[in-house]
Every structure is written in C-alpha cells, then in structure tokens.
Design a protein around this motif. Structure first.
Motif, PDB file in Angstrom:
ATOM      1  N   GLU A 160     -32.056  -4.411  11.504  1.00 38.52           N
ATOM      2  CA  GLU A 160     -31.818  -3.281  12.393  1.00 38.52           C
ATOM      3  C   GLU A 160     -30.971  -2.234  11.677  1.00 38.52           C
ATOM      4  O   GLU A 160     -30.150  -2.561  10.818  1.00 38.52           O
ATOM      5  N   TYR A 161     -31.188  -0.992  12.058  1.00 32.12           N
ATOM      6  CA  TYR A 161     -30.443   0.114  11.441  1.00 32.12           C
ATOM      7  C   TYR A 161     -29.781   0.971  12.513  1.00 32.12           C
ATOM      8  O   TYR A 161     -30.271   1.072  13.644  1.00 32.12           O
ATOM      9  N   LYS A 162     -28.679   1.566  12.128  1.00 33.25           N
ATOM     10  CA  LYS A 162     -28.078   2.592  12.986  1.00 33.25           C
ATOM     11  C   LYS A 162     -28.109   3.916  12.226  1.00 33.25           C
ATOM     12  O   LYS A 162     -27.974   3.953  11.003  1.00 33.25           O
ATOM     13  N   LYS A 219     -29.101  16.295   8.320  1.00 35.59           N
ATOM     14  CA  LYS A 219     -29.159  15.159   7.413  1.00 35.59           C
ATOM     15  C   LYS A 219     -28.728  13.909   8.158  1.00 35.59           C
ATOM     16  O   LYS A 219     -27.627  13.843   8.712  1.00 35.59           O
ATOM     17  N   GLU A 220     -29.640  12.918   8.170  1.00 34.08           N
ATOM     18  CA  GLU A 220     -29.361  11.645   8.808  1.00 34.08           C
ATOM     19  C   GLU A 220     -29.292  10.543   7.755  1.00 34.08           C
ATOM     20  O   GLU A 220     -30.050  10.549   6.780  1.00 34.08           O
ATOM     21  N   PHE A 221     -28.370   9.627   7.963  1.00 32.75           N
ATOM     22  CA  PHE A 221     -28.244   8.459   7.087  1.00 32.75           C
ATOM     23  C   PHE A 221     -28.456   7.204   7.920  1.00 32.75           C
ATOM     24  O   PHE A 221     -27.909   7.071   9.017  1.00 32.75           O
ATOM     25  N   LYS A 222     -29.256   6.299   7.397  1.00 32.86           N
ATOM     26  CA  LYS A 222     -29.494   5.030   8.079  1.00 32.86           C
ATOM     27  C   LYS A 222     -28.738   3.920   7.356  1.00 32.86           C
ATOM     28  O   LYS A 222     -28.838   3.782   6.132  1.00 32.86           O
ATOM     29  N   THR A 223     -27.979   3.150   8.113  1.00 39.72           N
ATOM     30  CA  THR A 223     -27.237   2.027   7.537  1.00 39.72           C
ATOM     31  C   THR A 223     -27.616   0.755   8.291  1.00 39.72           C
ATOM     32  O   THR A 223     -27.779   0.786   9.518  1.00 39.72           O
ATOM     33  N   PRO A 224     -27.769  -0.368   7.568  1.00 40.05           N
ATOM     34  CA  PRO A 224     -28.148  -1.617   8.241  1.00 40.05           C
ATOM     35  C   PRO A 224     -27.034  -2.142   9.142  1.00 40.05           C
ATOM     36  O   PRO A 224     -25.854  -2.023   8.828  1.00 40.05           O
ATOM     37  N   VAL A 225     -27.414  -2.696  10.281  1.00 47.22           N
ATOM     38  CA  VAL A 225     -26.464  -3.305  11.202  1.00 47.22           C
ATOM     39  C   VAL A 225     -26.172  -4.721  10.739  1.00 47.22           C
ATOM     40  O   VAL A 225     -27.091  -5.518  10.521  1.00 47.22           O
ATOM     41  N   VAL A 226     -24.897  -5.020  10.561  1.00 46.40           N
ATOM     42  CA  VAL A 226     -24.496  -6.366  10.109  1.00 46.40           C
ATOM     43  C   VAL A 226     -24.486  -7.299  11.308  1.00 46.40           C
ATOM     44  O   VAL A 226     -23.750  -7.082  12.284  1.00 46.40           O
TER      45      VAL A 226
END
Length: 343
Positions: A31-33, A9-16
């Motif tokens: 961009e996402y990490k 399971k991968e979660f993508k979060t936006p880069v601030v």
C-alpha cells in the motif's frame, strides 16, 4: 524567462505494515500513501529579475527548484524556461541555466578546484579562451586564487560556496537557481557571496531565483518575493508590499527638546476620549488605535504606529503636538518578523 503553469508534484511512499509477518505481507500487497508536495503553483519571472522564493522547511521550495531545472518531473502542469520544456529539452535548457545547491557540490571532491573547472568547461563546451577569461573575472571577485590548487574536500564551507558559484556561471548562463547558497556561512563569506550575486544581477543582467531561510539575503538581494507554504503559493509581490499586507507596526523613537507632554489618553490604563489632537489632523479615536506608546525615558519617547491605519506625516504631526521635536528615528519591523507572521 520562466513560465510556470499550475504545476503539481506528488510523492508516493510505501505504508509500513505492523504486526507478525508484516514483511511477508508487504511482498504480496503493498500500500502507498500520497503526499502532494507542490499544489497548483503558477508564476512568471521576467529577464533580469532577482526573485526570492521562501517558506518553512517542507513547504515545497526545493521541489519547485528541481522541477524548474528538469531534475524532477511535475505530476501535472507545465514549466517553460526561455520557451523550452526543461524535461523534454533538457540539453538545450541546461546550457542557459546555472544551479547551486547549498548542501551539495557540483565539484569533484578529491580534485583541485581548477581541475573541476576544466571538466565542467569540457562538459558545457566552453572554449579555452572563454574559460580563462571568465575564471579570471571570478577569481578577482571571489578570490578563487587563494584555494585554486586545493582539493575540494579540504575547502571551508565559504570557499566551497564561492567555488560552486563560479562553477555554475562558467558557461555564462542567463538564469541562475540558488538553493540555500549562504547556509552555515560566516558574516564575511555571506557578504562576499551577496556582492557577487548583486553584480551578476545588476551589471550582467542575470536572472536569479533564490531560496533561503536567511531573511537578510532576501532584503539585501531581492526585488520580488514569493512565499510558499504547504505546497501552495501564498504571496507574490514586493517586500514592502508584504510588510504593508501583514501590517506589523513601525517603531518610531523621538527625542524632545525641552519639556513635552504626553496626553493622558495614551496611557495604558486610560480609556478616556478627547475630541481632537492639538494639531487638528488626527481624531482621538484614530490616534489611540493607531499609535501605541512603548517606552518613555527622559526626553525620549518610543511608539509603535500601524501605518496601514495612519500615515507617517500624521504620526509626526501627532508626536510634534506633544512638544518640540529634536531627533527622530524610524525602524520598520525586521523582515524575519514579517515572514513569521506569514507562516
């Protein structure tokens, strides 16, 4: 009952972004990490098992539970519950599945407890006869009658957990997922819930998967334990096997009847060697590395013994060679210490 094959399971979060006009730039280029919360876990759970699923915060326990129950979809891999995919056949799976999240309730906050059960019985198509029979059983086991008419928001944490357990079992599922069911509870509330869970597993044959940080829950309830760390399964087996694998020493306290003599070779400073113990069963080199004196008070001696290197009978023969034994007490390391060693 449960088959899990290489789930991830991968979660993508936006880069601030930082700096001037960062908010405006984010509108056009985002961009996402990626964080991999669960990494290629595989296991099977048989009917009637009571399985503990443990690990530090953020290890992936709750994420796994949510994938097993169909709340989250795995990025890859496969989950089968009684031969069915909980994501593709969710309606069929939930009919045989009960879930309790310790920090969230499935009861209606402003309604009396009994009204929540009426709603749940309708949702799961439980007949009036079955509902009354099961609630009568649960009321006796969990003392639900003491807060039957009380709105859920006014329940204590222990009362709410008992009510949630009954709600999860109202449709009589064969499989129960528990995520921190005893979190924040006092000793009496924990005992009540543990007794209920033991009854469900031993007498009614329910399969239970438990995640918890309370090591007493694991020791008292589970026949098998899995350890997850950094999203990976690091151990799967019995509690005793985990103890043996880690190799933490057993604490042995012996009281002697009359005079006794501790060999000088066991002193903290002495490095002298001797050929054999008086019992003739343990060499000096082996005994000195496997047995360590912790404390000597009067006629009582406490030692630590590494039971991966020396068995209990050999330890007792060695200690018996020092004098006439009057009393013996053995204590395995606390399971919490074992788990800290794993993490």
């Amino acid at each position: 009952m449960i088959e899990v094959q290489d789930i991830r399971k991968e979660f993508k979060t936006p880069v601030v972004k930082e700096g001037r006009f960062s908010g405006l730039r984010t509108l056009f280029t985002r961009e996402y990490k990626t964080k991999e919360a669960v990494r290629g876990i595989s296991f099977q759970v048989e009917q009637g098992e009571f399985l503990g699923y443990i690990g530090p915060n953020g290890a992936g326990k709750s994420t796994t539970i949510k994938m097993l129950s169909g709340i989250l979809h795995p990025t890859s891999g496969e989950v089968l519950i009684s031969g069915m995919n909980p994501h593709k056949e969710r309606r069929h799976v939930v009919k045989n599945l009960g879930v309790v999240f310790g920090q969230r309730s499935q009861l209606w906050w402003d309604l009396p407890v009994k009204d929540s059960y009426d709603i749940l019985a309708k949702m799961y198509e439980v007949s009036e006869t079955d509902k009354k029979r099961r609630l009568h059983q649960f009321s006796e086991l969990l003392e639900l009658h003491t807060f039957w008419e009380t709105p859920v928001r006014k329940l204590s944490l222990g009362q709410r957990m008992r009510a949630d357990l009954a709600a999860a079992m109202l449709h009589d599922p064969d499989l129960l997922f528990l995520d921190e069911p005893t979190i924040g509870l006092d000793v009496n509330a924990k005992r009540s819930i543990r007794e209920f869970l033991t009854l469900l597993n031993k007498d009614f044959g329910k399969t239970v998967l438990l995640t918890t940080h309370d090591m007493d829950d694991i020791e008292q309830l589970c026949s098998r334990v899995m350890v997850i760390n950094n999203g990976e399964l690091t151990y799967d087996g019995t509690i005793q096997s985990l103890r043996d694998t880690i190799g933490l020493p057993t604490l042995i306290t012996v009281t002697y009847r009359g005079a006794f003599q501790v060999p000088d070779q066991y002193g903290m400073e002495s490095q002298a060697q001797w050929s054999s113990s008086p019992s003739g069963t343990v060499t000096a080199e082996r005994a000195q590395t496997s047995i360590r004196i912790v404390n000597v008070t009067g006629s009582t001696v406490t030692v630590e013994a590494n039971r991966r290197e020396i068995n209990t009978l050999e330890v007792m023969k060695e200690l018996g060679s020092w004098g006439e034994l009057d009393d013996i007490d053995m204590k395995d390391p606390d399971f919490e210490d074992v788990i800290h060693k794993v993490y």
